[in-house]
Structures are given as C-alpha cells and as structure tokens.
Scaffold this motif. Structure first.
Motif, PDB file in Angstrom:
ATOM      1  N   ASN A  39     -12.283 -52.060  13.657  1.00  0.00           N
ATOM      2  CA  ASN A  39     -12.739 -53.443  13.697  1.00  0.00           C
ATOM      3  C   ASN A  39     -11.657 -54.334  14.297  1.00  0.00           C
ATOM      4  O   ASN A  39     -10.472 -54.192  13.978  1.00  0.00           O
ATOM      5  CB  ASN A  39     -13.075 -53.942  12.291  1.00  0.00           C
ATOM      6  N   GLN A  40     -12.086 -55.255  15.146  1.00  0.00           N
ATOM      7  CA  GLN A  40     -11.166 -56.192  15.767  1.00  0.00           C
ATOM      8  C   GLN A  40     -11.820 -57.564  15.779  1.00  0.00           C
ATOM      9  O   GLN A  40     -12.983 -57.686  16.197  1.00  0.00           O
ATOM     10  CB  GLN A  40     -10.844 -55.752  17.197  1.00  0.00           C
ATOM     11  N   PHE A  41     -11.092 -58.615  15.347  1.00  0.00           N
ATOM     12  CA  PHE A  41     -11.702 -59.945  15.372  1.00  0.00           C
ATOM     13  C   PHE A  41     -10.642 -61.020  15.589  1.00  0.00           C
ATOM     14  O   PHE A  41      -9.467 -60.848  15.290  1.00  0.00           O
ATOM     15  CB  PHE A  41     -12.520 -60.221  14.100  1.00  0.00           C
ATOM     16  N   THR A  42     -11.120 -62.143  16.123  1.00  0.00           N
ATOM     17  CA  THR A  42     -10.287 -63.298  16.424  1.00  0.00           C
ATOM     18  C   THR A  42     -11.048 -64.558  16.041  1.00  0.00           C
ATOM     19  O   THR A  42     -12.255 -64.656  16.293  1.00  0.00           O
ATOM     20  CB  THR A  42      -9.937 -63.356  17.924  1.00  0.00           C
ATOM     21  N   VAL A  43     -10.358 -65.521  15.447  1.00  0.00           N
ATOM     22  CA  VAL A  43     -10.937 -66.816  15.115  1.00  0.00           C
ATOM     23  C   VAL A  43     -10.041 -67.897  15.714  1.00  0.00           C
ATOM     24  O   VAL A  43      -8.811 -67.828  15.600  1.00  0.00           O
ATOM     25  CB  VAL A  43     -11.040 -67.020  13.589  1.00  0.00           C
ATOM     26  N   SER A  44     -10.643 -68.871  16.365  1.00  0.00           N
ATOM     27  CA  SER A  44      -9.855 -69.969  16.928  1.00  0.00           C
ATOM     28  C   SER A  44     -10.621 -71.276  16.759  1.00  0.00           C
ATOM     29  O   SER A  44     -11.853 -71.286  16.640  1.00  0.00           O
ATOM     30  CB  SER A  44      -9.546 -69.720  18.405  1.00  0.00           C
ATOM     31  N   ALA A  45      -9.882 -72.377  16.744  1.00  0.00           N
ATOM     32  CA  ALA A  45     -10.500 -73.696  16.618  1.00  0.00           C
ATOM     33  C   ALA A  45      -9.605 -74.726  17.301  1.00  0.00           C
ATOM     34  O   ALA A  45      -8.384 -74.546  17.408  1.00  0.00           O
ATOM     35  CB  ALA A  45     -10.724 -74.063  15.156  1.00  0.00           C
ATOM     36  N   ASN A  46     -10.227 -75.804  17.746  1.00  0.00           N
ATOM     37  CA  ASN A  46      -9.498 -76.892  18.385  1.00  0.00           C
ATOM     38  C   ASN A  46     -10.124 -78.220  17.987  1.00  0.00           C
ATOM     39  O   ASN A  46     -11.342 -78.391  18.067  1.00  0.00           O
ATOM     40  CB  ASN A  46      -9.538 -76.740  19.909  1.00  0.00           C
ATOM     41  N   PHE A  47      -9.274 -79.151  17.533  1.00  0.00           N
ATOM     42  CA  PHE A  47      -9.704 -80.501  17.203  1.00  0.00           C
ATOM     43  C   PHE A  47      -9.155 -81.428  18.286  1.00  0.00           C
ATOM     44  O   PHE A  47      -7.990 -81.304  18.682  1.00  0.00           O
ATOM     45  CB  PHE A  47      -9.197 -80.904  15.820  1.00  0.00           C
ATOM     46  N   PHE A  48      -9.964 -82.354  18.745  1.00  0.00           N
ATOM     47  CA  PHE A  48      -9.544 -83.140  19.906  1.00  0.00           C
ATOM     48  C   PHE A  48      -9.934 -84.608  19.774  1.00  0.00           C
ATOM     49  O   PHE A  48     -10.876 -84.966  19.062  1.00  0.00           O
ATOM     50  CB  PHE A  48     -10.150 -82.561  21.189  1.00  0.00           C
ATOM     51  N   THR A  49      -9.189 -85.439  20.498  1.00  0.00           N
ATOM     52  CA  THR A  49      -9.486 -86.859  20.638  1.00  0.00           C
ATOM     53  C   THR A  49      -9.216 -87.261  22.079  1.00  0.00           C
ATOM     54  O   THR A  49      -8.211 -86.858  22.666  1.00  0.00           O
ATOM     55  CB  THR A  49      -8.603 -87.717  19.715  1.00  0.00           C
ATOM     56  N   ARG A  50     -10.126 -88.034  22.659  1.00  0.00           N
ATOM     57  CA  ARG A  50      -9.956 -88.578  24.001  1.00  0.00           C
ATOM     58  C   ARG A  50     -10.142 -90.093  23.911  1.00  0.00           C
ATOM     59  O   ARG A  50     -11.244 -90.569  23.592  1.00  0.00           O
ATOM     60  CB  ARG A  50     -10.995 -87.995  24.966  1.00  0.00           C
ATOM     61  N   ASN A  51      -9.071 -90.839  24.170  1.00  0.00           N
ATOM     62  CA  ASN A  51      -9.146 -92.301  24.177  1.00  0.00           C
ATOM     63  C   ASN A  51      -9.261 -92.760  25.622  1.00  0.00           C
ATOM     64  O   ASN A  51      -8.292 -92.710  26.384  1.00  0.00           O
ATOM     65  CB  ASN A  51      -7.913 -92.896  23.510  1.00  0.00           C
TER      66      ASN A  51
END
Length: 802
Positions: A610-622
């Motif tokens: 088994n192989q797994f990856t989790v990623s996340a990104n929080f962003f703001t654009r002014n």
C-alpha cells in the motif's frame, strides 16, 4: 528585435572542461531487454533523459565528474540508483525486477521521484505526468481538469475558447507556457488541445506563486507544458476517432546520429470535429407564427473545427559545446465556425467563421556546466507572423433547427445590418509580427546555494484591416504595438541536509503599448495632410516573493509561499478581437495581487503493498483592479459582445486537498477537492463574483490486469468523476430573485469510463473511452452547453529504435 535574436548565436560556447561518458545495459531478471524503459539522470544543475535502445543500451555523453542520481521508469515500475564519475568513462548496468517481485516499499528506501521532489520545493505546485494519458483519448485540457485546484472553462466542444482557472483566478491571470515560452506567441491555431499528451514529458501547475524562472506577469498562477526532452532516437504516432466526426492524429519523432550528435526532430498534428452535438435549454427554441416559441433539442450546425500544424528542428544534442542546439520552424493553421455569441441565443449564427495561421522560426540552446561546473545557460526564442481573419457576410437569420428563421407573420427575414452579428458584414483581418525570447542563466555554487537570472522579451506588432471597407478606409489603417520585458532574479537555498528548501525572488515588469491611427489634418495654408495620431503608454512595476519547505520528519513536509504579483493587460483586453467577440478597452489598468499559500504534504507512506499521499493547501489572493467581464445584471447583459474591464478590488480565500492511494501497482485511487470564496467590491458592495464555480471535486480509479491474453501485456480500466457545484453568471438582484434561475448553472456530475490494452513490448496500445456516460448537460461559461455522451477509439504506436 532582429539584432537581439542575432546576438543569441554569438553567445553559444564551443569549449568546456573535460567530460566523460556513462553507459550500460538495462535488462529484466531473465536477461531480456525491457523496451520503453526511461532513465532520467540528475545531479547539481544537470538533468537529462534517455530511453533505452533496441539492444537495451543507454548512454549519456559528455558528463563532468561528480555524483549523479538515476531514476529508472518502465510502465508502473520505478527504481532509483546512484553512480559516481571520477575522471573516467563509467559502465553501469541495471537490472529491472519483474512486476510480481516489485513492492512499492522499495521506492521509499531508494529515493523519491522527480515529481515528488518538485512538489516539495515550497510552491503550491502540481506536477502531472502524461504517461497514461498519452495512450488514451484524453486531451491535454482534460488532463489538467482532473488536477486539484484547476478548473477548465470551455465554451463548447473541440476548438472552442478555453480559459484556465486556478483557485478562482482565471483568464489571462493564469499564464500558459510551452517550455517556458508564453503560448500566446503561437496563436490560437497552436493550443493545448493541439498538443497530444504523447509529446509532453510533464505539466507543471503553479498556483498563486510563480517561480522566477518562468518570468512572466502571471497573477494567479502558471501552467508550464514541458515537451519531451529525450534525445534518443524514437517515433510515436497515434490516431483517434469518435463522436461528432471527431478525428485527432499526431506524429512525432527524433533521429540522432550517434557519432556526430546531429539530430533531426519533428512533430505534427491534425484535429477535426463537426461539433454537431445536441443542445437544449430555454434559448434553444423555434419561433413560429405569432412569435410562439417551442423548445427543442437541436444539433449544433455551425460549429466545425479544424487545426493542422507541426514543428521541424535540426541541430545537435549531447555534444561538448551544447546539450541541445536546434534551429527550427513551427507552422499551424485552423478554421473555426461560430455558432453563437457569448450566450446561446434563440437565433444562432450560420456562415460566421474565422481562420488563423502562424509561421515562426525558433532557436533553442541549452548547456549545463558552461565553461565551469554549475554554470548553465538556456535560450529559447521565436520570431514570425500570426494572422487571423473573421468572415461574417451572411445576412439571413436562422433558427436552432438549422432552417431560416421566420418573423411574427411567418416570413423569412434578413438582419438589417447585413451580417450574423450586429455591426455589419466584415472580413476583418489581424496581421501580427510576433517575437518572444526567453533567456535563463544560473550558477550553482554547490549543492546548497544557487542563483538564477531570467529575462523574457515579447513583442506584438499588429495591423487591423477589413477587405469590405472602402479603399480610403483601408488606406488609413492603424497599428497596434505591445512590448513587454520581464526580468527576475532568484536565490535558492538547500540546508539542514535538504530538509529546508527556500527560493527568494524579485521581478521587474515593463510594458509599452503604442497605438498609431492615421488622420487627415489641415495645415495653416489650408492644405490637407496625413498625420499619425500616436497614443503611447509605458507601465513599470516590481514584484517579489518566496517559497519555503521544511521536512519535519521524512514524510511530513510543510510548505509556504507568497508573492506580490502583477498582471499586465494583454493584447486582446487592450485592443479587442473581433474573432472572439471582444471589444477594445484602451483604458484598462493592470491588476495586482498579494498571494499567500500555506500547505502540507504527508507521504509518500509505504505499508507493504500500500502506498498513499495526502496533501492540502490553504490560500488567499488579495486582488486590486481585477480584470474580467463586467459585473452583469439582467439590465446590462450583452448576448454577443465581451468587454474586459477592471471589476474592482477583491479577495479569494479557500483551500484544496488531494489524496492518492496505490495498491500493488495494479490499483490506484485519486481524489481531490477545491473550495473558495471569490468576492469583489462593486459599487460599494461586496459581492460574489458571478460566472465562477466555487466548489469542485474530482476522482479517478484505475485497475490493471497483467499478462491478459498475452504475456507481457496489460489491460487498464479507468473511471473518472467530475463534480461542479451550482453557480450563477448573474449577480442576485436584492431580495427579489424572480427570473434569476434563468442565469443559474445547475450542479453537474460528469462520469467517464475508459480502457486501454497494451500489447507485448509496449509498442502498440489500443484504447476506448466513453465521455459523460450518462449524457448529463454540462456547462462552463455563460450557460454555453458542452458535448454530451461521446465515444472514442484510439490507436497508439511507438518505437525507440529504427
């Protein structure tokens, strides 16, 4: 400009330090050659890719002394190795395990893939590999649409206008590149759907913060298409046919003379579609006697598309004075019928179409370890012509059944203005001289410190004319010139045994627009004379940013990036474009944004098979002075013309997340989601930006059967899901929402199925795909309906040794 291009030829060096060769054979455990195996060599600033030849041999020439990493890829198999060169040629053989003996846990022991390394550099970056897509009926835009945070906005079927949305910012705020050259250089006849995935090595998607090496005014992000860089002899051909009489064919190849390094490289494509898919809705009606409107399901009848193009390059590869040196020519042309204006209206067009072509000379030069170890030069330049003509001379009105429209009394009628779109008959033509040169110089002091300087110059010299104008009008034809220089300087740092990676950059933007319009004036003596009324504008801005990543533990990485970004108005937004129904707006201002990303990456984790990856990104654009379509109400909607304006200042906030899981290389699951709010201040009130989907989901499954029917063959089954939440292209009118439903795009759930069968030796692949299997209505922009259920068959053949 010509002088600048000529100077490039005089900076090419012909002398380097002592260099050595690395070669060897690649075989499986039984001693058989594994065709299609690809080896990527990297070390310091050096990066090269080879595919083994028919005898199983690989070879890298002219390498300096040092330590190099090898990434070996064959189908689903990936292996990592290392080799040291010390003042002598090196022979290094590699053995590939059988699939049944291979476990993913071994990958973590030996190293990370190049894709993973790029995604851990701190930028909000997706790297898309094209190996599987190259064998299926998937266009490059479809491949992008499955990537997290990316939404493709397309006005119909093949060949229709496309916009790319990254975390809510779209249009020209997102820049598209081919090997670092802005795709606008090539014109509409050479677009992402014209480039088959088989010709692409990878796609880099930067969200919000764009690295200095791309050096352009990308406000909301950038998509860089990296074409295949392999310099071994190879050939690939594919043909696909399917619904709506859609034909797509491509061919590419490279031949290298081993003794001299002389290399010939060529590629070509041809696309055609009737785009006669069925549409329905409140605007798809037949108007009968007395003005009675009857809704129907109709086939589009004036939407055909054709594009043809290719590239030929000759030069040298892997020689002492150049890793790559090519001179070449790129040519393309297309034909596109126009079914309606910005909206699907009750009286569609018939007879309105446009044609375009491009002819560009190009120069490519790349050299690692130039004069001294660690110094690298990369030059890529294009110069040529682009032309586009709109044809709109039919006065007859038509209905959605393809027949002549009738008026209130039942009589066929013609438009009083004499053309399909208001404004009168036209054969408007835009002729452009275009140039784009990208230059990059970098120096790696060692494995921990590197500086990069990049410059992009682009220019457009544009002339508009119309054969239906009078001789006098065509005599007084104005010109439109747009010149842009963008310079960037970057410092890269690796520290704490590569656990900390950082990139700090600054950018300088300069744009000059010049409009010349001849006019007749009367001098003091009463004589008429022709003078040029010149309007010139020069804009200068600066930007800066950084990207950081820190590996808390080997499989937990924190990512942060920020940038003050500037996006200069493009040619279409300033000067307009009749072919796309865009009106000129010379007073439009640049838009600016302060972009912030904060994310993490967990993995890749390996638990037995088994192989797994989790990623996340929080962003703001002014965002300040956002460029887009007018904030429309039911009182100012224009059903034909598009005008780009500064909507105001606003903010985009949200997140995207992705989960990848693989079991035993046979089963793979991918899921991603993106949600954001995009608000803008308009007339003193903060509102949600219309015509923007705020929530999207994508998911995909793949399962592989090995040795089915034949040994060393494989059958792959695919399933893909796209979900888009409900959105509106109209701002709600206070508490009274009567009639607003007409402007709403309902939530959409689209599902695709596909299969591909790879014959032994991986040379021949047959694939079959069903798009939108449940035939659901699909929309992207302004309620323009996209194709429904469709079937496609594709044949793909490749060889790596003649």
């Amino acid at each position: 400009m010509k002088q600048k291009i000529l100077l490039l030829f005089f900076i090419i060096p012909f002398a380097v330090a002592a260099q050595y060769d690395l070669s060897g054979f690649i075989q499986d455990a039984n001693g058989y050659v594994v065709l299609g195996t690809q080896i990527k060599l990297s070390g310091g600033s050096l990066s090269r890719t080879k595919t083994v030849n028919g005898s199983g041999k690989y070879e890298f020439k002219d390498l300096p002394s040092g330590t190099f990493n090898l990434e070996i890829t064959s189908g689903n198999y990936i292996e990592f190795d290392q080799v040291v060169i010390t003042n002598a040629d090196v022979r290094h053989d590699i053995q590939i395990k059988n699939d049944k003996d291979y476990e993913l846990s071994e990958v973590a022991i030996r190293g990370e893939s190049a894709k993973t390394k790029m995604e851990k550099k701190g930028f909000a970056l997706n790297v898309i590999k094209t190996d599987e897509a190259a064998q299926r009926n998937i266009q490059t835009n479809e491949l992008l649409n499955t990537s997290v945070g990316v939404k493709i906005r397309q006005n119909g079927g093949l060949g229709s206008n496309v916009q790319y949305s990254l975390n809510g910012l779209s249009g020209s705020a997102v820049r598209i590149f081919i090997d670092g050259i802005p795709i606008s250089t090539f014109g509409s006849s050479y677009n992402l759907n014209s480039i088959p995935p088989s010709m692409i090595e990878r796609i880099e998607v930067y969200k919000g913060v764009v690295p200095g090496y791309l050096s352009d005014d990308a406000l909301g992000g950038a998509i860089n298409i990296v074409l295949n860089q392999a310099t071994n002899t190879n050939f690939n051909a594919s043909v696909s046919y399917g619904s709506f009489n859609t034909l797509q064919a491509s061919v590419s190849g490279l031949y290298r003379f081993e003794d001299s390094g002389f290399t010939i490289k060529a590629s070509g494509f041809h696309n055609y579609s009737d785009n006669d898919y069925k549409v329905s809705g409140r605007s798809v009606v037949i108007t009968g006697l007395g003005g009675v409107q009857t809704p129907i399901t109709a086939r589009r009848f004036n939407d055909a598309y054709r594009s043809t193009g290719g590239m030929v390059q000759v030069g040298f590869t892997d020689v002492k004075w150049a890793d790559q040196f090519f001179l070449g020519f790129t040519g393309s042309d297309d034909y596109k019928e126009v079914q309606h204006g910005a909206f699907m209206t009750i009286t569609p067009y018939k007879g309105r179409f446009f044609e375009s072509d491009a002819s560009l000379a190009n120069l490519t030069y790349k050299k690692e370890d130039l004069f001294t170890k660690g110094l690298a030069l990369n030059v890529n330049g294009y110069y040529g012509k682009r032309n586009r003509q709109l044809n709109d001379t039919v006065a007859a009105a038509y209905s959605w059944n393809g027949e002549r429209a009738i008026d209130f009394r039942g009589n066929e009628f013609d438009y009083t203005w004499g053309s399909q779109q208001e404004g009168g008959p036209t054969l408007a033509k835009i002729n452009r001289n275009v140039a784009s040169v990208r230059t990059g110089l970098s120096y790696a002091f060692n494995g921990n410190h590197k500086i990069l300087a990049n410059h992009v110059y682009s220019s457009i010299d544009r002339k508009d004319s119309d054969a239906l104008r009078s001789v006098l009008e065509n005599t007084f034809v104005g010109t439109r010139d747009l010149l842009k220089n963008i310079i960037s300087l970057t410092y890269e740092l690796n520290a704490l045994e590569d656990r900390l990676q950082a990139s700090f950059f600054g950018k300088y933007y300069q744009q000059k627009s010049i409009s010349k319009d001849p006019a007749v004036e009367t001098d003091a003596a009463g004589n008429s004379q022709i003078v040029d009324e010149v309007v010139s504008s020069t804009k200068k801005y600066d930007g800066y940013g950084f990207a950081l990543s820190y590996a808390v533990v080997p499989h937990v990485t924190l990512l942060a990036s920020a940038e003050k970004a500037v996006r200069l108005p493009n040619e279409t937004e300033i000067f307009g474009n009749d072919g796309d129904n865009v009106v000129a707006n010379s007073s439009i201002n640049p838009e600016q944004s302060k972009n912030y990303n904060l994310g993490f990456r967990l993995g890749t984790f390996n638990l037995k098979k088994n192989q797994f990856t989790v990623s996340a990104n929080f962003f703001t654009r002014n965002i300040k002075d956002r460029i887009g379509l007018p904030i429309e109400t039911s009182l100012n909607v224009d059903d034909e013309l598009i005008l780009y304006v500064n909507q105001g200042s606003g903010t985009s906030k949200g997140f995207d997340t992705q989960f990848n899981y693989t079991y035993n290389t046979n089963f793979r699951f991918n899921f991603n989601a993106s949600k954001f709010d995009l608000k803008i201040e308009n007339r003193g009130t903060e509102i949600d930006v219309p015509n923007t989907p705020f929530f999207t989901l994508n998911g995909s499954l793949r399962y592989s059967f090995k040795n089915l029917i034949q040994d060393n063959s494989s059958l792959n089954l695919f399933y893909t899901l796209y979900y888009t939440d409900e959105f509106s292209y109209l701002v709600p009118q206070g508490s009274n929402t009567v009639g607003d439903d007409f402007f709403k795009v309902p939530e959409q759930l689209v599902q695709d199925l596909g299969l591909s069968y790879t014959f032994p030796n991986n040379n021949f692949v047959v694939s079959f795909d069903v798009k939108n299997i449940f035939d659901k209505p699909v929309y992207d922009n302004l309620s323009v309906q996209k194709p429904g259920r469709a079937f496609y068959l594709k044949l793909n053949y490749s060889i790596n040794k003649f």
